[in-house]
Structure formats: C-alpha cells, structure tokens
Design an enzyme around this catalytic site. Structure first.
Site, PDB file in Angstrom:
ATOM      1  N   ASN A  93      17.266 -23.571  -8.563  1.00 59.80           N
ATOM      2  CA  ASN A  93      16.029 -22.797  -8.469  1.00 59.80           C
ATOM      3  C   ASN A  93      16.264 -21.387  -7.944  1.00 59.80           C
ATOM      4  O   ASN A  93      15.517 -20.469  -8.262  1.00 59.80           O
ATOM      5  CB  ASN A  93      15.016 -23.535  -7.598  1.00 59.80           C
ATOM      6  CG  ASN A  93      14.387 -24.685  -8.359  1.00 59.80           C
ATOM      7  OD1 ASN A  93      14.177 -24.596  -9.561  1.00 59.80           O
ATOM      8  ND2 ASN A  93      14.114 -25.783  -7.670  1.00 59.80           N
ATOM      9  N   GLU A 111      22.325 -32.139  -8.850  1.00 61.63           N
ATOM     10  CA  GLU A 111      22.778 -31.160  -7.859  1.00 61.63           C
ATOM     11  C   GLU A 111      22.812 -31.911  -6.518  1.00 61.63           C
ATOM     12  O   GLU A 111      21.781 -32.400  -6.061  1.00 61.63           O
ATOM     13  CB  GLU A 111      21.754 -30.016  -7.829  1.00 61.63           C
ATOM     14  CG  GLU A 111      22.171 -28.776  -7.111  1.00 61.63           C
ATOM     15  CD  GLU A 111      21.098 -27.669  -7.216  1.00 61.63           C
ATOM     16  OE1 GLU A 111      19.920 -27.963  -7.474  1.00 61.63           O
ATOM     17  OE2 GLU A 111      21.465 -26.502  -7.012  1.00 61.63           O
ATOM     18  N   HIS A 137      19.473 -34.054  -6.314  1.00 58.18           N
ATOM     19  CA  HIS A 137      18.449 -33.355  -7.096  1.00 58.18           C
ATOM     20  C   HIS A 137      18.661 -33.619  -8.590  1.00 58.18           C
ATOM     21  O   HIS A 137      19.537 -33.025  -9.216  1.00 58.18           O
ATOM     22  CB  HIS A 137      18.521 -31.844  -6.773  1.00 58.18           C
ATOM     23  CG  HIS A 137      17.462 -31.031  -7.415  1.00 58.18           C
ATOM     24  ND1 HIS A 137      17.561 -29.663  -7.588  1.00 58.18           N
ATOM     25  CD2 HIS A 137      16.249 -31.370  -7.930  1.00 58.18           C
ATOM     26  CE1 HIS A 137      16.472 -29.213  -8.179  1.00 58.18           C
ATOM     27  NE2 HIS A 137      15.671 -30.221  -8.394  1.00 58.18           N
ATOM     28  N   SER A 189      13.032 -30.747  -4.634  1.00 55.44           N
ATOM     29  CA  SER A 189      13.530 -29.600  -5.391  1.00 55.44           C
ATOM     30  C   SER A 189      13.459 -28.320  -4.568  1.00 55.44           C
ATOM     31  O   SER A 189      14.017 -27.307  -4.974  1.00 55.44           O
ATOM     32  CB  SER A 189      12.745 -29.442  -6.693  1.00 55.44           C
ATOM     33  OG  SER A 189      11.378 -29.572  -6.473  1.00 55.44           O
TER      34      SER A 189
HETATM   35  P1  NAD Z   1       4.965 -37.608  -9.010  1.00 57.07           P
HETATM   36  O1  NAD Z   1       3.689 -37.090  -8.459  1.00 57.07           O
HETATM   37  O2  NAD Z   1       5.062 -37.914 -10.467  1.00 57.07           O
HETATM   38  O3  NAD Z   1       5.345 -38.967  -8.223  1.00 57.07           O
HETATM   39  C1  NAD Z   1       5.296 -39.079  -6.834  1.00 57.07           C
HETATM   40  C2  NAD Z   1       5.050 -40.554  -6.498  1.00 57.07           C
HETATM   41  O4  NAD Z   1       5.214 -40.728  -5.084  1.00 57.07           O
HETATM   42  C3  NAD Z   1       3.645 -41.055  -6.841  1.00 57.07           C
HETATM   43  O5  NAD Z   1       3.732 -42.203  -7.669  1.00 57.07           O
HETATM   44  C4  NAD Z   1       3.019 -41.387  -5.477  1.00 57.07           C
HETATM   45  O6  NAD Z   1       2.160 -42.518  -5.526  1.00 57.07           O
HETATM   46  C5  NAD Z   1       4.260 -41.681  -4.650  1.00 57.07           C
HETATM   47  N1  NAD Z   1       4.076 -41.514  -3.210  1.00 57.07           N
HETATM   48  C6  NAD Z   1       3.428 -40.511  -2.552  1.00 57.07           C
HETATM   49  N2  NAD Z   1       3.507 -40.692  -1.216  1.00 57.07           N
HETATM   50  C7  NAD Z   1       4.220 -41.834  -1.025  1.00 57.07           C
HETATM   51  C8  NAD Z   1       4.648 -42.551   0.114  1.00 57.07           C
HETATM   52  N3  NAD Z   1       4.364 -42.114   1.356  1.00 57.07           N
HETATM   53  N4  NAD Z   1       5.377 -43.679  -0.050  1.00 57.07           N
HETATM   54  C9  NAD Z   1       5.673 -44.130  -1.291  1.00 57.07           C
HETATM   55  N5  NAD Z   1       5.291 -43.488  -2.427  1.00 57.07           N
HETATM   56  C10 NAD Z   1       4.579 -42.364  -2.285  1.00 57.07           C
HETATM   57  O7  NAD Z   1       6.081 -36.562  -8.556  1.00 57.07           O
HETATM   58  P2  NAD Z   1       7.479 -36.217  -9.273  1.00 57.07           P
HETATM   59  O8  NAD Z   1       7.273 -35.135 -10.266  1.00 57.07           O
HETATM   60  O9  NAD Z   1       8.139 -37.486  -9.679  1.00 57.07           O
HETATM   61  O10 NAD Z   1       8.264 -35.556  -8.050  1.00 57.07           O
HETATM   62  C11 NAD Z   1       8.825 -36.333  -7.022  1.00 57.07           C
HETATM   63  C12 NAD Z   1       9.843 -35.505  -6.262  1.00 57.07           C
HETATM   64  O11 NAD Z   1      10.866 -35.053  -7.147  1.00 57.07           O
HETATM   65  C13 NAD Z   1       9.287 -34.253  -5.582  1.00 57.07           C
HETATM   66  O12 NAD Z   1       9.936 -34.065  -4.365  1.00 57.07           O
HETATM   67  C14 NAD Z   1       9.644 -33.153  -6.571  1.00 57.07           C
HETATM   68  O13 NAD Z   1       9.763 -31.886  -5.976  1.00 57.07           O
HETATM   69  C15 NAD Z   1      10.996 -33.638  -7.041  1.00 57.07           C
HETATM   70  N6  NAD Z   1      11.429 -33.106  -8.353  1.00 57.07           N
HETATM   71  C16 NAD Z   1      10.542 -33.025  -9.370  1.00 57.07           C
HETATM   72  C17 NAD Z   1      10.977 -32.557 -10.611  1.00 57.07           C
HETATM   73  C18 NAD Z   1      10.041 -32.496 -11.783  1.00 57.07           C
HETATM   74  O14 NAD Z   1      10.376 -31.816 -12.773  1.00 57.07           O
HETATM   75  N7  NAD Z   1       8.902 -33.188 -11.761  1.00 57.07           N
HETATM   76  C19 NAD Z   1      12.312 -32.180 -10.791  1.00 57.07           C
HETATM   77  C20 NAD Z   1      13.210 -32.305  -9.716  1.00 57.07           C
HETATM   78  C21 NAD Z   1      12.743 -32.771  -8.496  1.00 57.07           C
END
Ligand code: NAD
Length: 288
Positions: free
Chosen positions: A193, A155, A143, A122
């Site tokens: 954002n 996006e 995104h 993001s």
């Molecule tokens: P989250 O913490 O819920 O999940 C992340 C997962 O990645 C975890 O299960 C973790 O075990 C796994 N992980 C970490 N390192 C790893 C690796 N090296 N190999 C494999 N798995 C690995 O996070 P999230 O909220 O799902 O966010 C994930 C991505 O999406 C981020 O880049 C975030 O910026 C983006 N994002 C989040 C949102 C939101 O609202 N949460 C919205 C848009 C984008």
C-alpha cells in the site's frame, strides 16, 4: 529449510478475506477452523466454499475427491474456543485497531502453547496489535490479497518484536498454502500500500486537474506501463473508501501531509460512490 510445524489453521472472521484464507488452507491439506461472531457470515462462508469448490471440479481444476476432502477439513465455529488448539490463528475481522487488539489480548490468554498469532490487516501497525498481548514475539502480519485463491502474494510483516523463527515458519506456511511469501517491516502501508496507494491518489489528482479523462488515464497506464488494470479502475475494485482510509493511515504513520487523500477522492466517498461495491465509483457499474 525451515518447516512450519503446523497442522491446524484457525481463521477468525469469515468474510471476503477470511473465507478465502480458510479455503486455501483446507485445499492445501490443513485442518481448518473458521470462527466468526456472526452466524449469518459463517453460513455465507460455508455456501461460498461449496460453490467455489464445486466450480473448481466442474472446470477440471480439482478432483471431486479432493474437493470433498477439503470441505471435510473445515469446521465452522461460532465459539472462539474452537480455535484454542490450532497451531496458528490468522485474524481477518474488520479493519479496526480496537477490535483487533481486544481479539489478540483474548487469544494471548487462550493460546498457551506459543502458537503463532497472525493478522491479515492491510493498514494497522503489527506492533500496535502485538502490544495488546504479553507475547508480542509471536505476533506477525500475514497480508493476503483479494481474491485470496487467485492472488499469489502474501506480504509477511514483522512487528518490532517479532521473533525471526516465527517469521520463517509463517513464510514456510504461506508457501505450503501455495503462495509466494515476501517479508516486509512494520511501517505504515507496509510495501504494497505504501507504493500502490500514492500512485492511485496521484491518478485522482491528474483526473481532478483535467490532465486526462478517466478512460484515457487508465488506458495510458495500461498500455504504457503494462498494468493489467488502470489505477482508477483498480481504485473502484478496492473501494474508494478503503483507498482514502489507507492514504490517511500513510499520512499519519509517515507524518506527512503529502499522503492525504486527493479532495476528489474524498468527495466521491462522501457522495457514496465507493466503487464496484456501491455500483458506482469513478466508473458506473449499475448496468453491468
Ligand atoms: P469483511 O467485512 O468481509 O469480513 C469481516 C468479518 O469479520 C465479518 O464476517 C464479521 O462478522 C467478522 N467479525 C467482525 N468482528 C468480529 C469479531 N470480534 N470476532 C469474530 N468475527 C468478527 O472484511 P474483509 O474484507 O474480509 O477484511 C478483513 C480483514 O482483511 C481486514 O483487516 C482488512 O483490512 C483485511 N484485508 C482486506 C482486503 C480486501 O481486499 N478486502 C485485502 C487485504 C486485507
């Protein structure tokens, strides 16, 4: 019309976002592989899929046979090797540039058929992630928004080197997953954002300066601007730490101090008031 030419989707990271992306991919008919380095996260993801698909059937939004077929299309993999033959990888691991860059460098050597390498970041530059590979033309931002099954938008962000044919296929894929895909270029915050976060930040300034109390401030924006949720309530939902982090990314990326997080926003983060996830942010959720 461009066809996406994709039958298998791999998702790396099975958390909040990756789990949702895998779910909609499987429901849309794609063979889906979800990989996570944490086996507990994979198990949680599987349980969430079972729960959400069961609920969709109970509410009459899906036939039992379709839910069963969607579940059968998902493979939960502890080894990243399982992703190698997919037509696209959508990475959704933690928001950390070094972690993402090392995953993309690894995928670049594993996925040798020119498959699409997409990231759900993001706030991290697509160009910076792509630079960790020798094939930046196939790296793109995809995104999604939380909660993924509900939010309509993807996006689609072009890095500096992204091949337009990759963009077209990625847009076609997002549409096939039931989303509306709109393109943007790789500047800090992309579009969503870049526009949303300064507004949220401004709401903290207005609160800090005593322009209005949070309930009234949110009410004014909801009723006066037709927002479904006020900016302070939305900040709690997103996470105040995430909001502050994205403002810092905008300040660095756009090279302007005017994007720095409001001191009150920073103070709440320091106090551990992160929003819904900690039970209290601007508003108190401890009783709800
Ligand atoms: P989250 O913490 O819920 O999940 C992340 C997962 O990645 C975890 O299960 C973790 O075990 C796994 N992980 C970490 N390192 C790893 C690796 N090296 N190999 C494999 N798995 C690995 O996070 P999230 O909220 O799902 O966010 C994930 C991505 O999406 C981020 O880049 C975030 O910026 C983006 N994002 C989040 C949102 C939101 O609202 N949460 C919205 C848009 C984008």
């Amino acid at each position: 019309m461009t066809t996406h030419n994709i039958s298998t989707v791999a998702v790396i990271g099975s958390g909040q976002m990756g789990g949702g992306i895998a779910q909609i991919a499987a429901v849309a008919g794609f063979e889906t592989i979800v990989h996570d380095s944490a086996s507990a996260a994979l198990e949680k993801c599987r349980a969430t899929h079972d729960k959400l698909l069961t609920r969709a059937v109970e509410k009459g939004r899906m036939e039992q046979a379709d839910a069963d077929a969607a579940k059968a299309r998902i493979t939960y993999a502890e080894a990243i090797d399982a992703c190698e033959e997919a037509d696209i990888v959508i990475e959704a691991v933690v928001e950390n540039a070094e972690v993402k860059r090392s995953i993309f460098a690894d995928l670049d050597t594993r996925m040798t058929r020119g498959q699409i390498l997409a990231t759900n970041t993001s706030s991290i530059s697509i160009t910076e992630i792509a630079a960790a590979t020798r094939t930046p033309e196939r790296v793109i931002g995809m995104h999604f928004f939380y909660p993924v099954p509900v939010m309509k938008l993807v996006e689609v962000i072009n890095g500096l080197a992204t091949d337009p044919a990759i963009t077209e296929r990625t847009i076609a894929l997002a549409e096939a997953m039931g989303k509306t895909a709109l393109p943007a270029n790789d500047r800090a915050g992309f579009v969503s954002n870049r526009v949303l976060m300064p507004m949220i930040n401004e709401a903290f300034y207005a609160w800090m300066e005593g322009v209005a109390e949070p309930e009234d401030l949110d009410g004014i924006m909801k009723l006066g601007c037709n927002f479904p949720m006020g900016p302070l309530r939305l900040a709690d939902f997103i996470g105040l730490d995430t909001c502050a982090h994205i403002m810092d990314v905008l300040a660095e990326g756009l090279n302007s101090e005017r994007y720095r997080p409001c001191p009150l926003l920073r103070q709440l983060v320091t106090a551990g008031r992160l929003g819904d996830k900690s039970g209290r942010g601007v508003f108190d959720y401890s009783k709800s």
